[in-house]
Design a protein around this motif. Structure first.
Motif, PDB file in Angstrom:
ATOM      1  N   MET A   1       0.842  -1.177   0.000  1.00  0.00           N
ATOM      2  CA  MET A   1       0.000   0.000   0.000  1.00  0.00           C
ATOM      3  C   MET A   1       0.889   1.243   0.000  1.00  0.00           C
ATOM      4  O   MET A   1       1.887   1.297   0.676  1.00  0.00           O
ATOM      5  N   ARG A   2       0.454   2.229  -0.754  1.00  0.00           N
ATOM      6  CA  ARG A   2       1.232   3.458  -0.882  1.00  0.00           C
ATOM      7  C   ARG A   2       1.033   4.361   0.323  1.00  0.00           C
ATOM      8  O   ARG A   2      -0.013   4.353   0.961  1.00  0.00           O
ATOM      9  N   GLU A   3       2.047   5.168   0.571  1.00  0.00           N
ATOM     10  CA  GLU A   3       1.949   6.114   1.681  1.00  0.00           C
ATOM     11  C   GLU A   3       1.183   7.366   1.264  1.00  0.00           C
ATOM     12  O   GLU A   3       0.374   7.890   2.030  1.00  0.00           O
ATOM     13  N   PHE A   4       1.422   7.851   0.030  1.00  0.00           N
ATOM     14  CA  PHE A   4       0.782   9.081  -0.443  1.00  0.00           C
ATOM     15  C   PHE A   4       0.422   9.000  -1.919  1.00  0.00           C
ATOM     16  O   PHE A   4       1.029   8.246  -2.679  1.00  0.00           O
ATOM     17  N   TYR A   5      -0.556   9.821  -2.309  1.00  0.00           N
ATOM     18  CA  TYR A   5      -0.939  10.023  -3.704  1.00  0.00           C
ATOM     19  C   TYR A   5      -0.820  11.513  -3.987  1.00  0.00           C
ATOM     20  O   TYR A   5      -1.119  12.340  -3.114  1.00  0.00           O
ATOM     21  N   THR A   6      -0.438  11.852  -5.196  1.00  0.00           N
ATOM     22  CA  THR A   6      -0.363  13.262  -5.567  1.00  0.00           C
ATOM     23  C   THR A   6      -1.731  13.726  -6.055  1.00  0.00           C
ATOM     24  O   THR A   6      -2.595  12.909  -6.397  1.00  0.00           O
ATOM     25  N   ARG A  39       0.379  19.166  -2.068  1.00  0.00           N
ATOM     26  CA  ARG A  39      -0.609  18.399  -1.300  1.00  0.00           C
ATOM     27  C   ARG A  39      -0.335  16.923  -1.542  1.00  0.00           C
ATOM     28  O   ARG A  39      -0.247  16.488  -2.683  1.00  0.00           O
ATOM     29  N   LEU A  40      -0.246  16.175  -0.460  1.00  0.00           N
ATOM     30  CA  LEU A  40      -0.068  14.735  -0.551  1.00  0.00           C
ATOM     31  C   LEU A  40      -1.255  14.073   0.144  1.00  0.00           C
ATOM     32  O   LEU A  40      -1.592  14.402   1.282  1.00  0.00           O
ATOM     33  N   ARG A  42      -3.250  10.850   1.636  1.00  0.00           N
ATOM     34  CA  ARG A  42      -3.086   9.532   2.228  1.00  0.00           C
ATOM     35  C   ARG A  42      -4.098   8.566   1.602  1.00  0.00           C
ATOM     36  O   ARG A  42      -5.087   8.992   1.007  1.00  0.00           O
ATOM     37  N   PRO A  43      -3.890   7.276   1.765  1.00  0.00           N
ATOM     38  CA  PRO A  43      -4.882   6.305   1.279  1.00  0.00           C
ATOM     39  C   PRO A  43      -6.282   6.579   1.842  1.00  0.00           C
ATOM     40  O   PRO A  43      -7.277   6.394   1.149  1.00  0.00           O
ATOM     41  N   ALA A  44      -6.362   7.062   3.081  1.00  0.00           N
ATOM     42  CA  ALA A  44      -7.663   7.392   3.672  1.00  0.00           C
ATOM     43  C   ALA A  44      -8.331   8.532   2.907  1.00  0.00           C
ATOM     44  O   ALA A  44      -9.550   8.527   2.704  1.00  0.00           O
ATOM     45  N   ASP A  45      -7.548   9.524   2.462  1.00  0.00           N
ATOM     46  CA  ASP A  45      -8.097  10.619   1.661  1.00  0.00           C
ATOM     47  C   ASP A  45      -8.602  10.092   0.320  1.00  0.00           C
ATOM     48  O   ASP A  45      -9.654  10.495  -0.158  1.00  0.00           O
ATOM     49  N   ARG A  46      -7.837   9.192  -0.266  1.00  0.00           N
ATOM     50  CA  ARG A  46      -8.231   8.589  -1.547  1.00  0.00           C
ATOM     51  C   ARG A  46      -9.558   7.855  -1.384  1.00  0.00           C
ATOM     52  O   ARG A  46     -10.456   7.974  -2.211  1.00  0.00           O
ATOM     53  N   LEU A  47      -9.700   7.108  -0.300  1.00  0.00           N
ATOM     54  CA  LEU A  47     -10.943   6.391  -0.028  1.00  0.00           C
ATOM     55  C   LEU A  47     -12.102   7.369   0.158  1.00  0.00           C
ATOM     56  O   LEU A  47     -13.210   7.139  -0.339  1.00  0.00           O
ATOM     57  N   LEU A  48     -11.850   8.470   0.852  1.00  0.00           N
ATOM     58  CA  LEU A  48     -12.887   9.484   1.034  1.00  0.00           C
ATOM     59  C   LEU A  48     -13.309  10.087  -0.304  1.00  0.00           C
ATOM     60  O   LEU A  48     -14.501  10.293  -0.547  1.00  0.00           O
ATOM     61  N   VAL A  49     -12.344  10.361  -1.183  1.00  0.00           N
ATOM     62  CA  VAL A  49     -12.677  10.898  -2.508  1.00  0.00           C
ATOM     63  C   VAL A  49     -13.541   9.884  -3.261  1.00  0.00           C
ATOM     64  O   VAL A  49     -14.536  10.247  -3.896  1.00  0.00           O
ATOM     65  N   LYS A  50     -13.189   8.626  -3.151  1.00  0.00           N
ATOM     66  CA  LYS A  50     -13.975   7.579  -3.805  1.00  0.00           C
ATOM     67  C   LYS A  50     -15.410   7.572  -3.260  1.00  0.00           C
ATOM     68  O   LYS A  50     -16.376   7.467  -4.026  1.00  0.00           O
ATOM     69  N   GLN A  51     -15.560   7.697  -1.952  1.00  0.00           N
ATOM     70  CA  GLN A  51     -16.886   7.729  -1.343  1.00  0.00           C
ATOM     71  C   GLN A  51     -17.650   8.992  -1.734  1.00  0.00           C
ATOM     72  O   GLN A  51     -18.854   8.940  -1.975  1.00  0.00           O
ATOM     73  N   ILE A  52     -16.957  10.109  -1.803  1.00  0.00           N
ATOM     74  CA  ILE A  52     -17.591  11.364  -2.228  1.00  0.00           C
ATOM     75  C   ILE A  52     -18.111  11.221  -3.652  1.00  0.00           C
ATOM     76  O   ILE A  52     -19.247  11.607  -3.953  1.00  0.00           O
TER      77      ILE A  52
END
Length: 128
Positions: A1-6, A39-40, A42-52
């Motif tokens: 699992m990645r630490e950050f996404y751009t 802005r970096l 986290r996987p949790a942010d990515r999941l939130l974007v997916k849910q949004i």
């Protein structure tokens, strides 16, 4: 699992603009880590974007999505969030059923108007 996404990676993955991600950040839905001006996410942010994005596809407003996300952080936790989602889905389903009924009624009215016009045109041809 990645630490950050751009921001670029997320905009490409979800086919949204950087402005949209910044809006979600301004609305408090996501909280990327900042390294200077970068802005970096986290996987949790990515999941939130997916849910949004899922919520938006289902027709939920940003306020409704925020309520659901915040419910997860509340004492009721996941169970409270799931109950809230069930309630919102029921509400949304009701709204969509009403819209469908309204559309069907409008289509029936359009059919009646069209039929009346076609009949009148036919009468005009016969009398002329």
């Amino acid at each position: 699992m990645r630490e950050f996404y751009t921001i670029t990676e997320l905009t490409r993955e979800f086919e949204i603009s950087t402005r949209t991600l910044r809006f979600y950040e301004d609305e408090g839905l996501i909280a990327p880590v900042r390294r200077g001006r970068t802005r970096l996410f986290r996987p949790a942010d990515r999941l939130l974007v997916k849910q949004i994005m899922r919520g938006k596809r289902l027709g939920f407003s940003i306020a409704e999505i925020r309520d659901i996300i915040q419910m997860y952080k509340a004492p009721q936790g996941e169970a409270g969030q799931l109950q809230k989602i069930v309630e919102r889905v029921e509400e949304k389903r009701g709204e969509l059923r009403q819209k469908r009924k309204d559309i069907e009624e409008t289509l029936a009215e359009l059919d009646a108007v069209e039929e009346a016009c076609v009949n009148r045109l036919a009468e005009m041809r016969v009398t002329s």
